[in-house]
Design an enzyme around this catalytic site. Structure first.
Site, PDB file in Angstrom:
ATOM      1  N   GLU A  75       0.827  -1.216   0.000  1.00 51.99           N
ATOM      2  CA  GLU A  75       0.000   0.000   0.000  1.00 51.99           C
ATOM      3  C   GLU A  75       0.863   1.269   0.000  1.00 51.99           C
ATOM      4  OE1 GLU A  75      -2.783  -0.360   3.261  1.00 51.99           O
ATOM      5  OE2 GLU A  75      -4.109  -1.622   2.073  1.00 51.99           O
ATOM      6  N   GLU A 118      -6.706  -7.551  -0.778  1.00 53.92           N
ATOM      7  CA  GLU A 118      -7.161  -7.460   0.608  1.00 53.92           C
ATOM      8  C   GLU A 118      -8.604  -6.992   0.662  1.00 53.92           C
ATOM      9  OE1 GLU A 118      -5.042  -5.009   3.340  1.00 53.92           O
ATOM     10  OE2 GLU A 118      -3.065  -5.713   2.726  1.00 53.92           O
TER      11      GLU A 118
END
Length: 663
Positions: free
Chosen positions: A146, A297
Site C-alpha cells: 500500500e 485485501e
C-alpha cells in the site's frame, strides 16, 4: 499464474509458533484457501543487523504451503524498514509538509527516495528473489505494501535535491519555469533551480503550479522505485509482479502498473458503499487490459484498528462480493487477514481465525464464498469479461490537481464514485479506463472532473468522436493547463472551438439559486461551473440556466464532430432532481450512441457479461440484500443447475447469484 481462481488470505507465520502454523495450514485447507500472501512486514526478522540476512525460514513456509496445495504471493518488506536503518540517520525519515519528522514505527516512516534506503531495499529484495524466486508454489510477487497509503508527499533533503533536478530536466532553464508558473505573482521569481522550494508550510497558499508539479514528481518517483524493485526480481524469478494499491493512495496508478505484470488492489468498502467496491473492480480491470486483476485485501467481516471500526458485513454479502469480483475479471479474491494479530495497532481487525485459534465472525461466510468460487470456477475460466461500450476516464493526475484546488473540500474519489453509481444503477455495462486507455470499440465516453486534458488524451478523444463516438466532457474538465494555470485564449482553451462554444463565465454555482433545465427536468446546479454561448453555426443548447445569476446561458451543449458529437457538461446538477437529470442525460446519449451492452437489472443487483467459445454468459448477483431481477432477452440455461431458463424476467434472492448461458 495457474488455471484456477485464487482464494486467499494474508498470513504472518513469523508471529506464531509451529503448533499454530500447523493448525493454520489444516484450517486453510478446510476453508478452501488456495493462496497465501506473506512477508510484507518481515524486514527486521530477515535482516536484524545490516548485511546479516537469512530468508531461509520463508523458503520453508512456501514449501509447506505448497505441500498443502496452497500457492504463495511473496512480498518485498520495504514498507517497514528495521530500526538499524532509521535509528542513527534521521535524514532517511519521511518529513511532512508541516515539518514533522516521522518517527520509527508503524510503517512508511522512511522516504523511498532516500538513496541509502533504495540501496538497502535493493539488497533485501535481491536476496528474497535469489533464494525464493524458483520455488514451486510461488505464484506471484507483491512489491512493498500500500505505497503512499499513510503519507503524502515527502519534504526531506533527498526529495528536495531530486525535485530540483526533476524541474531542471523538465523546463531546461529557470526562465522557462518562471514563465510557465507565472512566478511574478507575489514576487516569487526564481534565479536558479536550487532556489525552488518544496511545498512546505507557508503563511498562506503556495503557487498552484509548484504544488501540483510536486505531487506529480512524487508520483513519478514512487513508480520509479517500484520499477527498480521489479527489475531486481525479474533477474531471478519468472513469477508475475504486482502491487496492492487503492484510489485514495498518493500514486499515479497508470504509471505504477505500466512496469508491473498485473494489477491488484485493496478495499474495505462496506455493503452500504458497494458501488465503491464495484468501481474498484471496473477500474483495476482497466489498468492491465486482458489480464485478471487481483483483489489482494478485503475484510472477512469488518475493518478495525485501535481507534476505529467498520460495520460487519451482513450474512451472505461476502459471497456476493466474491462472485461479483470474479465475474468482473478478478483472478484472486483475498482477505486480510487469516489469523487475528494479538499485538499491534490492528488487533481488533476482523480475521478468519481468532488469535486463540477459533473461527471468527465471518468464518461461515468465508466458507460459503469458497464454495461459490468452486461452483463458478470452470465457467469463469472458460470466459472473459466482455468489453463495455461505455467508458469513464479515470485520472490520478486529476486527483492531484483537485487536491491542490479542492474548492469546498471536493474529493475526486467521491465525485467520481457518485458519477459512476448512476451509470451502474442504470444497468449499463461500463469500463473505467486510465487516461492512456485505448478507446477502440467504445461508443460513449465520459470525461468528468479532469482539470487538465493533455494533448495526447485530447487526440484520442477526438479520434474516438470523429469515428462516431459521443464524448461527454465535464464538469470541471479542461479548465487548467499542464502547469495548473488558467488558459489565456479561452476558459477551456482549444476545447471550446472544437465543442462549438464560447465560455462566457466560470464561477461557483452554489448559493446563486441557479436552476438548469434539460431533458424535461429542472435541477439546482452545483460546483465551480462553466456557462456557454454557442459559437455562430456552433453547438446546440441542450441544457439552459432558467434561474440564477446567468439566466439564458447554456450549461449543456452538443456539437457534431466527424461522425460523432462533443457534449459539454459545464455544471453538475445536484440533489434528487439533479440525479434524475443526470440519469436522463446518460439514458439519452446511451441511446444516441447505440449502446446495447446494458440491461434492466434492478438497482442493488449487477449483471456481469462474459463471453467464451460457447457464447455469452451472464452473471447476475444481488448485492443489496433485497433481491432483484433482470429481463433475459432470449432463453438460456442456468449453468449451475443445468436447467433451461425462458426469456423474460429472471429473479434472484438476497445475495443470490446465477450464471445464465444465453442461447
Amino acid at each position: 499464474m495457474k488455471q484456477k481462481l485464487y482464494y486467499g488470505a494474508a498470513w504472518y507465520p513469523e508471529l506464531w509458533g509451529e503448533a499454530e502454523r500447523q493448525q493454520d495450514l489444516r484450517l486453510m485447507q478446510e476453508t478452501g484457501i488456495n493462496l497465501v500472501r506473506m512477508g510484507e512486514f518481515i524486514w527486521s526478522l530477515l535482516e536484524p543487523e545490516e548485511d546479516s540476512i537469512d530468508v531461509r525460514p520463508f523458503a520453508e513456509h512456501i514449501r509447506q504451503l505448497h505441500d498443502h496445495g496452497i500457492d504463495t504471493v511473496m512480498c518485498t518488506p520495504t514498507a517497514t524498514p528495521p530500526i538499524w536503518l532509521t535509528h542513527r540517520h534521521p535524514e532517511r525519515l519521511h518529513i511532512r509538509a508541516d515539518g514533522a519528522v516521522m518517527s520509527h514505527g508503524s510503517r512508511q516512516h522512511v522516504c523511498t527516495n532516500n538513496p541509502y534506503f533504495r540501496q538497502r531495499a535493493a539488497v533485501i529484495t535481491e536476496e528474497l528473489a535469489r533464494v525464493l524466486g524458483q520455488l514451486p508454489g510461488l505464484a506471484a510477487w507483491q512489491l512493498d505494501n500500500e505505497l503512499k497509503a499513510h503519507v503524502a508527499e515527502c519534504m526531506c533533503g533527498s526529495c528536495r535535491s531530486l525535485w530540483q533536478e526533476w524541474l531542471e530536466h523538465r523546463y531546461g532553464s529557470i526562465g522557462e519555469l518562471n514563465d510557465a508558473w507565472g512566478t511574478g505573482v507575489w514576487s516569487q521569481t526564481y534565479q536558479r533551480f536550487d532556489q525552488v522550494p518544496q511545498p512546505v508550510a507557508t503563511p498562506f497558499l503556495h503557487n498552484s503550479s509548484l504544488v501540483t508539479q510536486y505531487r506529480l514528481f512524487q508520483m513519478e518517483k514512487v513508480a520509479e522505485f517500484a520499477g527498480e524493485q521489479a527489475a531486481i526480481i525479474r533477474r531471478y524469478s519468472a513469477a508475475p509482479i504486482t502491487h496492492n494499491s487503492n484510489v485514495p493512495f498518493h500514486l499515479d496508478n497508470e504509471q505504477l502498473f505500466r512496469e508491473l505484470d498485473f494489477a491488484s488492489f485493496d478495499t474495505y468498502a462496506s455493503q452500504a458503499n458497494r458501488h465503491a467496491y464495484l468501481l474498484n473492480c471496473d477500474l483495476w480491470r482497466g489498468f492491465k487490459p486482458g489480464r485478471d486483476f487481483w483483489l489482494m485485501e478485503t475484510g472477512p467481516a469488518y475493518a478495525a484498528s485501535l481507534t476505529s471500526y467498520g460495520e460487519p458485513h451482513p450474512d451472505g454479502y461476502l459471497t456476493a462480493e466474491a462472485v461479483a469480483a470474479y465475474a468482473l475479471g478478478a483472478g484472486a479474491f483475498c482477505y486480510w487477514l487469516w489469523r487475528q494479530q494479538r499485538t499491534g495497532s490492528e488487533q481488533p481487525h476482523s480475521s478468519i481465525i481468532s488469535a486463540w485459534g477459533q473461527p471468527a465472525l465471518g468464518y461461515d461466510n468465508v466458507r460459503a464464498a469458497s464454495a461459490a468460487r468452486l461452483q463458478i470456477e470452470p465457467h469463469m475460466l472458460n470466459t472473459r469479461p466482455v468489453q463495455a461500450e461505455v467508458a469513464i476516464t479515470y485520472s490520478d493526475r486529476a486527483k492531484a490537481f483537485l487536491a491542490t484546488e479542492p474548492h469546498r473540500q471536493l474529493n475526486y474519489r467521491s465525485l467520481l464514485g457518485d458519477f459512476y453509481r448512476r451509470i451502474l444503477d442504470l444497468g449499463i455495462h461500463r469500463d473505467l479506463l486510465p487516461e492512456g486507455g485505448d478507446l477502440s470499440g467504445y461508443k460513449l465516453l465520459f470525461t468528468p472532473f479532469i482539470h487538465y486534458l493533455s494533448p495526447e488524451y485530447m487526440a484520442r478523444a477526438l479520434d474516438f468522436t470523429a469515428g462516431g463516438g459521443i464524448w461527454i466532457c465535464g464538469p470541471l474538465s479542461g479548465g487548467r493547463t499542464a502547469e495548473h494555470t488558467l488558459h489565456t485564449d479561452a476558459a477551456l482553451g482549444e476545447l471550446e472551438r472544437l465543442a462549438g462554444v464560447c465560455s462566457k463565465f466560470v464561477y461557483p454555482m452554489e448559493g446563486t439559486g441557479s436552476i438548469g433545465e434539460a431533458f424535461g427536468c429542472s435541477a439546482p446546479l452545483s460546483l465551480w461551473s462553466t456557462v456557454f454561448e454557442p459559437l455562430p453555426d456552433g453547438a446546440s443548447v441542450i441544457g439552459v440556466i432558467a434561474e440564477g445569476r446567468t439566466p439564458g446561458l447554456a450549461y449543456l451543449t452538443e456539437q457534431p464532430y466527424g461522425r460523432g458529437a462533443i457534449v459539454m457538461l459545464g455544471s453538475l446538477p445536484s440533489g434528487s432532481e439533479g440525479d434524475k437529470q443526470l440519469c436522463a442525460l446518460i439514458e439519452h446519449y446511451a441511446a444516441r450512441a447505440g449502446v446495447t451492452r446494458r440491461s434492466d437489472v434492478t438497482p442493488g443487483s449487477i449483471l456481469c457479461p462474459r463471453c467464451g467459445a460457447s457464447g455469452v454468459l451472464w452473471t447476475l448477483v444481488n448485492m443489496d440484500g433485497l433481491g432483484g431481477s433482470v429481463t433475459l432477452p432470449r432463453s438460456g440455461q442456468d449453468v449451475l443447475t443445468g436447467t433451461p431458463v425462458p426469456a423474460g424476467i429472471l429473479s434472484i434472492g438476497a445475495y443470490e447469484y446465477k450464471l445464465i448461458a444465453l442461447q
